[in-house]
Design a protein around this motif. Structure first.
Motif, mmCIF file in Angstrom:
data_model
loop_
_atom_site.group_PDB
_atom_site.id
_atom_site.type_symbol
_atom_site.label_atom_id
_atom_site.label_comp_id
_atom_site.label_asym_id
_atom_site.label_seq_id
_atom_site.Cartn_x
_atom_site.Cartn_y
_atom_site.Cartn_z
ATOM 1 N N VAL A 57 -51.297 43.351 6.165
ATOM 2 C CA VAL A 57 -50.763 43.454 4.810
ATOM 3 C C VAL A 57 -51.784 44.184 3.944
ATOM 4 N N ASN A 58 -51.364 45.300 3.345
ATOM 5 C CA ASN A 58 -52.262 46.114 2.522
ATOM 6 C C ASN A 58 -53.552 46.485 3.261
ATOM 7 N N GLY A 59 -53.408 46.726 4.558
ATOM 8 C CA GLY A 59 -54.547 47.150 5.362
ATOM 9 C C GLY A 59 -55.362 46.030 5.966
ATOM 10 N N ASP A 60 -55.132 44.776 5.543
ATOM 11 C CA ASP A 60 -55.898 43.631 6.051
ATOM 12 C C ASP A 60 -55.116 42.897 7.133
ATOM 13 N N LEU A 61 -55.781 42.589 8.248
ATOM 14 C CA LEU A 61 -55.153 41.848 9.330
ATOM 15 C C LEU A 61 -55.292 40.359 9.052
ATOM 16 N N ARG A 62 -54.165 39.641 9.069
ATOM 17 C CA ARG A 62 -54.211 38.211 8.777
ATOM 18 C C ARG A 62 -53.229 37.453 9.666
ATOM 19 N N GLN A 63 -53.554 36.192 9.916
ATOM 20 C CA GLN A 63 -52.716 35.352 10.760
ATOM 21 C C GLN A 63 -51.547 34.794 9.950
#
Length: 395
Positions: A57-63
């Protein structure tokens, strides 16, 4: 639904019923999970065995919060249910496959399935069904309109994976489709955005199901009465040579490369060919090229969305000379910096503009700059100029 009473069904049939129900329940859970990710504005979705799903999301990888991990058997079932039967047959042999997948009333996805650590993994890129216009994407509207309005020539959209190249191409194809009566042929891997006919006729061919190679499709496209040809990616010498030839023979050709800026793009095109052919290819490229736009997606200063930064090359007579002469190709950067009136700019010039407008932070601009040191110098000069203007006495 079988008419056979449950009690009279064989043990094997009942076990198969149980498996079918488990598979259906699994797919419902996967669709629900994907829907949750899309609603969180995920651009990419990652599904791996023995790990919870992740999203970018918006370039950030998140779980994905409160999500369960899938077993290796489940990831295999998920992949099999998404892929067309022919694609699955190829996947069983090659252990990796690209394909398109759609969830009605939600989104289309560009998917890649592959093996890692002996189990199946899936990465899905969310593809918007609606094609945004140039201004919405943050493209240099006047230049992109200029490129799209030509009847012949070669246009390259470049940048790293995930920089929005496919969306930019789709927007340009949609513009032509809306404004001109053209026969447009696209060759994609896979087809991402479906274009319906507007003023133009749009023929979309997918690698694997409709054709077996970009170069082969491009060769036969020349016999299909094309006005505009869009090739998903320049992957080999044959495709590059065919694209340049098509542009030289009166067609408008669009494609992409995974290069970061204009100079690297020119050099990459030339490097596809053996040394004894490069002088001729330089001449052909210089004569057919309309322009290059290199782009990257950055985090907006508000932290809630991404913003496009781009470098623009327009093939002016000066640029043409620099492409033809290997010793002058490095001078393209200076020509871009001095070519604002022609619509040109370097990537770092646009980054500076975005920073001055408050659209990106200083940290983001410096991190993505082609020359971070030069960017810091420019920023310092802009601050000094601003301070001097504020200190001037007012009468």
């Amino acid at each position: 639904m079988s008419d056979t009473p449950t009690a009279s069904r064989t043990p094997d049939a009942r076990r198969q019923d149980t498996k079918d129900q488990e598979r259906a329940d699994l797919l419902k859970a996967v669709v629900k999970m994907i829907r949750a990710m899309v609603l969180r504005h995920a651009s990419d979705i990652h599904i791996h065995a023995s790990a919870p799903p992740y999203m970018r999301v918006n370039g950030d990888l998140r779980q994905l919060e409160n999500a369960r991990a899938f077993t290796a058997e489940q990831t295999m079932q998920i992949a099999k249910s998404m892929m067309p039967p022919k694609s699955y047959e190829v996947f069983e042999k090659q252990h990796e496959m690209d394909f398109a997948f759609m969830i009605p009333n939600l989104a289309r996805f560009r998917c890649n399935v592959f093996y890692q650590r002996g189990s199946v993994s899936i990465v899905m890129r969310v593809v918007e069904e609606h094609v945004p216009d140039f201004d919405t994407l943050g493209l240099p509207s006047a230049i992109v309109t200029q490129f799209s309005s030509q009847t012949r020539g070669f246009v390259l959209i470049t940048g790293p994976t995930g920089s929005g190249k496919s969306t930019t191409l789709a927007s340009m194809i949609d513009y032509i489709n809306e404004h001109y009566k053209r026969n447009i042929i696209t060759v994609e891997d896979p087809i991402e955005i479906l274009h319906r006919n507007k003023r133009s006729l749009v023929v979309q061919r997918e690698l694997g199901s409709d054709t077996f190679s970009f170069s082969g499709a491009l060769k036969y496209a020349m016999r299909q009465d094309p006005d505009v040809i869009m090739i998903g990616e320049m992957r080999d010498r044959a495709t590059v040579e065919a694209a340049i030839t098509a542009a030289q023979t009166g067609h408008l050709v669009f494609s992409t490369l995974h290069t970061l800026d204009s100079i690297r793009t020119v050099n990459r095109i030339i490097d596809f060919f053996p040394p004894h052919e490069r002088d001729q290819i330089r001449i052909m490229l210089a004569e057919s090229l309309l322009g290059i736009m290199s782009q990257r997606l950055l985090l907006h200063a508000n932290g809630e969305q991404r913003i496009l930064a781009s470098e623009v090359l327009v093939n002016t007579p000066l640029i043409r000379d620099y492409i033809k002469d290997e010793t002058k190709t490095s001078d393209i950067k200076q020509a871009l910096m001095e070519g604002r009136e022609a619509g040109m700019r370097t990537f770092d010039q646009h980054l500076l503009d975005l920073w001055l407008a408050g659209d990106v932070t200083e940290e983001e601009a410096v991190a993505y700059a082609t020359s971070p040191h030069e960017m810091l110098v420019w920023m310092s000069q802009k601050r000094q100029l601003k301070n001097e203007q504020q200190e001037q006495p007012r009468f």
